[in-house]
Design an enzyme around this catalytic site. Sequence first.
Site, PDB file in Angstrom:
ATOM      1  N   HIS A  35       3.028   9.683   7.507  1.00 54.69           N
ATOM      2  CA  HIS A  35       2.446   8.453   6.953  1.00 54.69           C
ATOM      3  C   HIS A  35       0.902   8.446   6.960  1.00 54.69           C
ATOM      4  CE1 HIS A  35       3.673   3.975   6.360  1.00 54.69           C
ATOM      5  NE2 HIS A  35       2.595   4.247   5.660  1.00 54.69           N
ATOM      6  N   TYR A  63       7.580  -0.054   7.919  1.00 47.23           N
ATOM      7  CA  TYR A  63       7.776  -1.309   7.178  1.00 47.23           C
ATOM      8  C   TYR A  63       8.919  -2.137   7.768  1.00 47.23           C
ATOM      9  CZ  TYR A  63       5.131   1.271   3.550  1.00 47.23           C
ATOM     10  OH  TYR A  63       4.208   2.020   2.859  1.00 47.23           O
ATOM     11  N   ASP A  88      10.297   3.354  -2.440  1.00 46.66           N
ATOM     12  CA  ASP A  88       9.364   3.861  -1.434  1.00 46.66           C
ATOM     13  C   ASP A  88       9.332   2.927  -0.228  1.00 46.66           C
ATOM     14  OD1 ASP A  88       6.824   5.806  -1.038  1.00 46.66           O
ATOM     15  OD2 ASP A  88       6.355   3.808  -0.267  1.00 46.66           O
TER      16      ASP A  88
HETATM   17  N1  LIG Z   1       1.332   5.292   2.409  1.00 46.88           N
HETATM   18  C1  LIG Z   1       0.676   4.198   2.748  1.00 46.88           C
HETATM   19  O1  LIG Z   1      -0.079   4.160   3.726  1.00 46.88           O
HETATM   20  C2  LIG Z   1       0.862   2.968   1.903  1.00 46.88           C
HETATM   21  C3  LIG Z   1      -0.006   1.872   2.058  1.00 46.88           C
HETATM   22  C4  LIG Z   1       0.160   0.757   1.244  1.00 46.88           C
HETATM   23  C5  LIG Z   1       1.187   0.738   0.311  1.00 46.88           C
HETATM   24  N2  LIG Z   1       2.052   1.811   0.201  1.00 46.88           N
HETATM   25  C6  LIG Z   1       3.171   1.819  -0.777  1.00 46.88           C
HETATM   26  O2  LIG Z   1       2.699   1.427  -2.048  1.00 46.88           O
HETATM   27  C7  LIG Z   1       3.436   0.298  -2.505  1.00 46.88           C
HETATM   28  C8  LIG Z   1       2.590  -0.583  -3.387  1.00 46.88           C
HETATM   29  O3  LIG Z   1       1.368  -0.926  -2.761  1.00 46.88           O
HETATM   30  P1  LIG Z   1       0.988  -2.399  -2.321  1.00 46.88           P
HETATM   31  O4  LIG Z   1       2.215  -3.188  -2.066  1.00 46.88           O
HETATM   32  O5  LIG Z   1       0.003  -2.268  -1.230  1.00 46.88           O
HETATM   33  O6  LIG Z   1       0.156  -2.968  -3.558  1.00 46.88           O
HETATM   34  P2  LIG Z   1       0.375  -3.148  -5.150  1.00 46.88           P
HETATM   35  O7  LIG Z   1       1.696  -2.654  -5.574  1.00 46.88           O
HETATM   36  O8  LIG Z   1      -0.859  -2.625  -5.785  1.00 46.88           O
HETATM   37  O9  LIG Z   1       0.297  -4.718  -5.312  1.00 46.88           O
HETATM   38  C9  LIG Z   1       1.274  -5.586  -4.831  1.00 46.88           C
HETATM   39  C10 LIG Z   1       0.741  -7.008  -5.060  1.00 46.88           C
HETATM   40  O10 LIG Z   1       0.543  -7.236  -6.446  1.00 46.88           O
HETATM   41  C11 LIG Z   1       1.362  -8.313  -6.896  1.00 46.88           C
HETATM   42  N3  LIG Z   1       1.932  -7.920  -8.191  1.00 46.88           N
HETATM   43  C12 LIG Z   1       2.928  -7.023  -8.410  1.00 46.88           C
HETATM   44  N4  LIG Z   1       3.179  -6.902  -9.725  1.00 46.88           N
HETATM   45  C13 LIG Z   1       2.337  -7.754 -10.352  1.00 46.88           C
HETATM   46  C14 LIG Z   1       2.122  -8.083 -11.709  1.00 46.88           C
HETATM   47  N5  LIG Z   1       2.842  -7.523 -12.679  1.00 46.88           N
HETATM   48  N6  LIG Z   1       1.162  -8.993 -11.996  1.00 46.88           N
HETATM   49  C15 LIG Z   1       0.430  -9.556 -11.018  1.00 46.88           C
HETATM   50  N7  LIG Z   1       0.567  -9.291  -9.715  1.00 46.88           N
HETATM   51  C16 LIG Z   1       1.524  -8.396  -9.380  1.00 46.88           C
HETATM   52  C17 LIG Z   1       2.417  -8.524  -5.826  1.00 46.88           C
HETATM   53  O11 LIG Z   1       2.763  -9.868  -5.698  1.00 46.88           O
HETATM   54  P3  LIG Z   1       4.313 -10.389  -5.656  1.00 46.88           P
HETATM   55  O12 LIG Z   1       5.075  -9.536  -4.704  1.00 46.88           O
HETATM   56  O13 LIG Z   1       4.141 -11.802  -5.179  1.00 46.88           O
HETATM   57  O14 LIG Z   1       4.780 -10.292  -7.060  1.00 46.88           O
HETATM   58  C18 LIG Z   1       1.680  -8.068  -4.556  1.00 46.88           C
HETATM   59  O15 LIG Z   1       0.884  -9.119  -4.051  1.00 46.88           O
HETATM   60  C19 LIG Z   1       3.869  -0.370  -1.201  1.00 46.88           C
HETATM   61  O16 LIG Z   1       4.893  -1.304  -1.381  1.00 46.88           O
HETATM   62  C20 LIG Z   1       4.258   0.832  -0.386  1.00 46.88           C
HETATM   63  O17 LIG Z   1       5.536   1.291  -0.778  1.00 46.88           O
HETATM   64  C21 LIG Z   1       1.875   2.924   0.983  1.00 46.88           C
END
Ligand SMILES: NC(=O)c1ccc[n+]([C@@H]2O[C@H](COP(=O)([O-])OP(=O)(O)OC[C@H]3O[C@@H](n4cnc5c(N)ncnc54)[C@H](OP(=O)(O)O)[C@@H]3O)[C@@H](O)[C@H]2O)c1
Length: 285
Positions: free
Chosen positions: A116, A60, A55
């Site tokens: 988005h 990004y 994704d």
């Molecule tokens: N459509 C939208 O507007 C929108 C907005 C936000 C996000 N997104 C999508 O959703 C995806 C995920 O959301 P997100 O990146 O905001 O948040 P998330 O996946 O909920 O959390 C990511 C965070 O959690 C940590 N993490 C990951 N796996 C872990 C584990 N097993 N144990 C402990 N900590 C862990 C990561 O750290 P490390 O990287 O240091 O491991 C990072 O700091 C994004 O990458 C993007 O593709 C979309």
Amino acid sequence: MTDSRAAEAAAAVPALTLNNGVTIPQLGFGVFQVPPEETRVAVGQALEAGYRHIDTAAAYRNEEGVGAAIAQSGLAREDIFITTKLRNGEQGSPRAAFEASRKALGIDWVDLYLIHWPVPSQGLFTQAWKELESLYAQGLVRAIGVSNFLPPHLDELLAGANVVPAVNQIELHPSFQQGALAQKSRGHGIAVEAYSPLGQGQDLESGVLAELAQAHGATPAQVVLAWHLGTGNIVIPKTVSPERMAENLAAAGIKLSDAELELVSGLEAGHRIGADPAVAAFTQL
Ligand SMILES: NC(=O)c1ccc[n+]([C@@H]2O[C@H](COP(=O)([O-])OP(=O)(O)OC[C@H]3O[C@@H](n4cnc5c(N)ncnc54)[C@H](OP(=O)(O)O)[C@@H]3O)[C@@H](O)[C@H]2O)c1
């Protein structure tokens, strides 16, 4: 990880069928906040671990890295599901924006293309949707959908749409579940895709999760991801750590009972992390 272990991990991820018959791996890999210069390596590691769903978004600024990793992976293009998204500031020119994304990714087709954010103050999303429908009709994208659409935005879009969105990608994690929005989306046949599924790591400290993790020989993050899968959400956790990539993917092997799902659902706290789509108006340019 060996190829056969990666194939095993990939095979454990359920395939969810969207409203147009296209299947999507229910657990994918998100790359928001993965720096552009680190994206090729991170996505390469994710593909090696067994992720088959990536994704990204034009906003990004790392689509090139995603594309480079895919090209280097040796995997067949049809074996990887790729989502990207239309920038807010390009809702007036979706076709040009799509072509720029396709070029950056270096691919012939996109699997899922999303608006988005609705940016209601621009008044452009219904017009943009017409252009997404046209990209879909041409076979340039296998499914089209929206992100951050609240009930009024869905109603407005559906009133003028020929194609019902396949997906609504929304902020959704135990402390912020958007139950009414998820229910409404599903009611229209729109799959719910959970972004920030771990609450960006902020949702992992609860005692409930610690207990469930112990009971399943799992980590709190795996319990949260198993909850998403068990409640029918598509889920796209982000990490740059290969260990966590494997940990998160292995959540596909954990099944929570209905009572356990309820315990996690009980963590709702109205804790939004990202912007409020009702008022968010950033251009992402
Ligand atoms: N459509 C939208 O507007 C929108 C907005 C936000 C996000 N997104 C999508 O959703 C995806 C995920 O959301 P997100 O990146 O905001 O948040 P998330 O996946 O909920 O959390 C990511 C965070 O959690 C940590 N993490 C990951 N796996 C872990 C584990 N097993 N144990 C402990 N900590 C862990 C990561 O750290 P490390 O990287 O240091 O491991 C990072 O700091 C994004 O990458 C993007 O593709 C979309």
